[in-house]
Write a protein that holds these residues in place. Structure first.
Motif, PDB file in Angstrom:
ATOM      1  N   THR A 105      10.983 -28.489  -0.497  1.00  0.00           N
ATOM      2  CA  THR A 105       9.672 -29.154  -0.515  1.00  0.00           C
ATOM      3  C   THR A 105       9.820 -30.637  -0.799  1.00  0.00           C
ATOM      4  O   THR A 105       9.171 -31.472  -0.159  1.00  0.00           O
ATOM      5  N   GLY A 106      10.679 -30.991  -1.760  1.00  0.00           N
ATOM      6  CA  GLY A 106      10.910 -32.401  -2.041  1.00  0.00           C
ATOM      7  C   GLY A 106      11.448 -33.144  -0.846  1.00  0.00           C
ATOM      8  O   GLY A 106      11.089 -34.297  -0.596  1.00  0.00           O
ATOM      9  N   ALA A 107      12.326 -32.479  -0.072  1.00  0.00           N
ATOM     10  CA  ALA A 107      12.896 -33.122   1.112  1.00  0.00           C
ATOM     11  C   ALA A 107      11.854 -33.314   2.197  1.00  0.00           C
ATOM     12  O   ALA A 107      11.805 -34.359   2.856  1.00  0.00           O
ATOM     13  N   ILE A 108      10.991 -32.322   2.406  1.00  0.00           N
ATOM     14  CA  ILE A 108       9.999 -32.403   3.486  1.00  0.00           C
ATOM     15  C   ILE A 108       8.874 -33.368   3.139  1.00  0.00           C
ATOM     16  O   ILE A 108       8.466 -34.202   3.960  1.00  0.00           O
ATOM     17  N   PHE A 109       8.358 -33.292   1.929  1.00  0.00           N
ATOM     18  CA  PHE A 109       7.190 -34.082   1.563  1.00  0.00           C
ATOM     19  C   PHE A 109       7.529 -35.352   0.780  1.00  0.00           C
ATOM     20  O   PHE A 109       6.622 -36.084   0.393  1.00  0.00           O
ATOM     21  N   GLY A 110       8.831 -35.612   0.549  1.00  0.00           N
ATOM     22  CA  GLY A 110       9.226 -36.776  -0.240  1.00  0.00           C
ATOM     23  C   GLY A 110       8.628 -38.095   0.235  1.00  0.00           C
ATOM     24  O   GLY A 110       8.030 -38.837  -0.551  1.00  0.00           O
ATOM     25  N   PRO A 111       8.773 -38.463   1.527  1.00  0.00           N
ATOM     26  CA  PRO A 111       8.200 -39.737   1.986  1.00  0.00           C
ATOM     27  C   PRO A 111       6.687 -39.809   1.805  1.00  0.00           C
ATOM     28  O   PRO A 111       6.157 -40.864   1.438  1.00  0.00           O
ATOM     29  N   TRP A 112       5.983 -38.707   2.072  1.00  0.00           N
ATOM     30  CA  TRP A 112       4.528 -38.724   1.868  1.00  0.00           C
ATOM     31  C   TRP A 112       4.197 -38.903   0.389  1.00  0.00           C
ATOM     32  O   TRP A 112       3.277 -39.653   0.035  1.00  0.00           O
ATOM     33  N   ILE A 113       4.941 -38.238  -0.488  1.00  0.00           N
ATOM     34  CA  ILE A 113       4.692 -38.365  -1.919  1.00  0.00           C
ATOM     35  C   ILE A 113       4.894 -39.808  -2.371  1.00  0.00           C
ATOM     36  O   ILE A 113       4.082 -40.363  -3.119  1.00  0.00           O
TER      37      ILE A 113
END
Length: 577
Positions: A105-113
């Motif tokens: 999840t951190g890898a997929i949503f990292g840039p959005w976060i």
């Protein structure tokens, strides 16, 4: 000329048409992972009234998320409630799934976060974590392991990933010059969750039904997180440094730049360098503070990223396995399920709580230490300590020495927490923190399932639960992995000067050993006149150990050329110096 048939045209055009969507997808992915800067509007900047609250609020939020580390308290009750074979260890898989999903999840949503306000991602993470607790309660009520895996493992794991990255990212950026201590102070709460919730979970299980315990636990977490998340906000523009400065801005560095500009520039050209230009050379690095910020695409091509990735994975795999299995290890090797059943010298839930304290303290202490002595040196110490621990643990369980075993586990847990406290600062100039957390997923899922698979294999072969052979085999492969991580850490270039240091002709490798830079060349090395330089020749392979003076001269020459290049570029574009 006859026109080609439609089928021919389709056949001829199909390869290009099939490649075009792939190129677009690749381009969009690179755009998504390349732009992660958050740009707040004036109203959002105005809300940042309590910057000093970022660390304590982040600590408390991660404290609630850290309740996942006390999952081992639930293993035995869940296995007994949902399975006819409590010794099969099906509940432990929930912990591995949750941490595995966290990293992905951190890898997929990292840039959005990183590019959005932490309130947005914080609310989503908080709600999904609470929903995972509710689904876990339902799974226990209907006695379905699959629903437990989906609820607490998958849904709560997504909430963990989003909430963890958003909190760490916002908290650590308020103190860019002390990232290790700042990030360590925030993630200390994640380790502290195990300390408190091992007692809370034990009390909830004893006072209420198992399904009610999850509902109450989820309600406690979401209530505390909702209050604390109001104080989480990113720093205003200009406060945080995107990347790491090329050089320090201290008076010593400015004096060195001034000396380099004064002594070297006239010797390189017959044109007299004006005082204004000399002043520019000496001050531009300090005033403009050029930084290195590596995008994800560049990071994935960098050996430093992957070396750090492997070193981090090696540092955490042992304790991730122990965190979910410590009560079982204590009871099987030293307690009620042992060869001679008896009460262990220390109850397992107390041992888990103390382990959480070491996890918590390691995050801030090691983060602070890395600010003082350097990230790479600190990481090497952590890995060396873990190798010693893994070499000694088999002797303690074979001889039945409980307290040395437990102390070694706690020391390793301190190293484990220290890795998490230091990595956000380590990654400030490498890539997206969320992407790096996939190592967490691999370590938790791969390490956990490997450990369980080896133990089950030996049990099915006739070994008893209290036999030490299954556990010693696991400790052996873990120690080998940590040794690989140690080698990777040695080869990694951790500082800006090491990464930017000019390569010598025919250089194939450069590594820093005990503060000295060693270059490996495939052709005869060039001996710098007047400088102490040690060279070892093995045919065409030459090892060149640079002296401190030589390294300093090369680096200052590089900085001077860098500043000159920036100066000429400004002149060409019409800027005034």
């Amino acid at each position: 000329m006859p026109h080609p048939s439609s089928s021919d045209a389709t056949a001829q055009g199909s390869p290009a048409s099939s490649r075009l969507p792939l190129k677009r997808i690749y381009s969009k992915l690179m755009d998504y992972y390349s732009y992660t800067e958050y740009k707040p509007n004036p109203a959002q900047i105005e809300r940042n009234r309590w910057p000093w609250m970022a660390i304590p609020a982040g600590f408390l939020i991660l404290f609630c998320y850290g309740s996942v580390y006390a999952w081992s308290v639930f293993n035995s009750p869940i296995n007994k409630a949902l399975s006819n074979d409590p010794d099969k260890g099906r509940a432990e898989t929930t912990f591995y799934i949750a941490l595995g999903v966290l990293g992905v999840t951190g890898a997929i949503f990292g840039p959005w976060i990183e590019s959005s306000h932490p309130l947005e991602s914080g609310y989503i993470g908080m709600v999904m974590f609470f929903a995972g607790h509710l689904m876990a309660a339902l799974a226990i009520h209907v006695k379905r392991f699959a629903l437990l895996y989906f609820g607490y493992g998958f849904i709560a794991g997504i909430g963990l990933g989003i909430g963890y990255v958003s909190t760490i990212d916002a908290s650590s950026k308020w103190w860019p010059r002390a990232r290790g201590a700042a990030a360590g102070g925030a993630v200390m709460g994640f380790g502290g969750g195990a300390l408190a919730f091992s007692y809370i979970n034990k009390w909830l299980i004893g006072s209420y039904s198992l399904s009610s315990a999850f509902i109450i636990l989820g309600a406690i977490n979401i209530s505390a997180m909702f209050v604390c998340i109001q104080f989480i906000c990113p720093p205003p523009p200009g406060r945080n440094i995107e990347g790491v400065p090329v050089v320090d801005t201290s008076s010593e560095v400015r004096a060195a730049l001034d000396r380099t500009a004064r002594d070297s520039a006239p010797a390189k050209s017959s044109v007299t360098v004006s005082e204004t230009q000399q002043s520019y050379y000496a001050t531009t690095l300090a005033t403009e503070r050029p930084t290195i910020h590596i995008s994800l695409g560049e990071a994935l091509k960098s050996r430093d990223f992957w070396l750090l990735y492997v070193a981090f994975l090696a540092n955490i795999v042992f304790c991730l396995v122990v965190l979910s299995n410590l009560p079982a290890l204590i009871n099987r090797l030293f307690g009620r399920e042992g060869k001679v059943p008896h009460a262990p010298p220390l109850e397992s839930h107390v041992a888990v709580s103390i382990e959480g304290a070491f996890n918590m303290s390691g995050r801030v202490l090691v983060g602070f230490m890395s600010d003082m002595i350097g990230r790479k040196t600190t990481f090497l110490i952590l890995l060396i300590v873990q190798i010693v621990v893994l070499a000694c643990i088999p002797m303690t369980i074979t001889s039945g020495h409980f307290w040395p075993f437990l102390i070694l586990i706690w020391i390793a847990t301190l190293c484990y927490g220290g890795g998490f406290g230091m990595v956000p600062a380590f990654l400030s100039d490498i890539s997206c923190h969320g992407v790096f957390l996939t190592a967490w997923s691999i370590a938790s899922v791969g390490g956990g399932l490997t450990f369980t698979g080896i133990v089950n294999h030996y049990l099915s072969s006739g070994y008893k639960r209290y036999d030490t052979k299954p556990y010693n085999v696991n400790f052996a492969w873990m120690m080998a992995l940590v040794a690989v991580g140690l080698v990777c850490c040695l080869l990694m270039r951790s500082s800006i000067s090491d990464r930017m240091f000019p390569a010598a002709p025919n250089q194939i490798l450069r590594i820093r050993i005990f503060g000295r830079m060693l270059r490996v060349l495939w052709v005869p090395a060039v001996v710098w006149p007047g400088v102490d330089c040690h060279i070892w020749r093995f045919g065409r392979l030459h090892l060149e150990l640079l002296s401190k003076e030589q390294e300093k001269n090369i680096w200052e020459e590089y900085l001077r050329l860098y500043v000159e290049q920036q100066h000429h570029l400004q002149q060409e574009t019409g800027s005034v110096v």
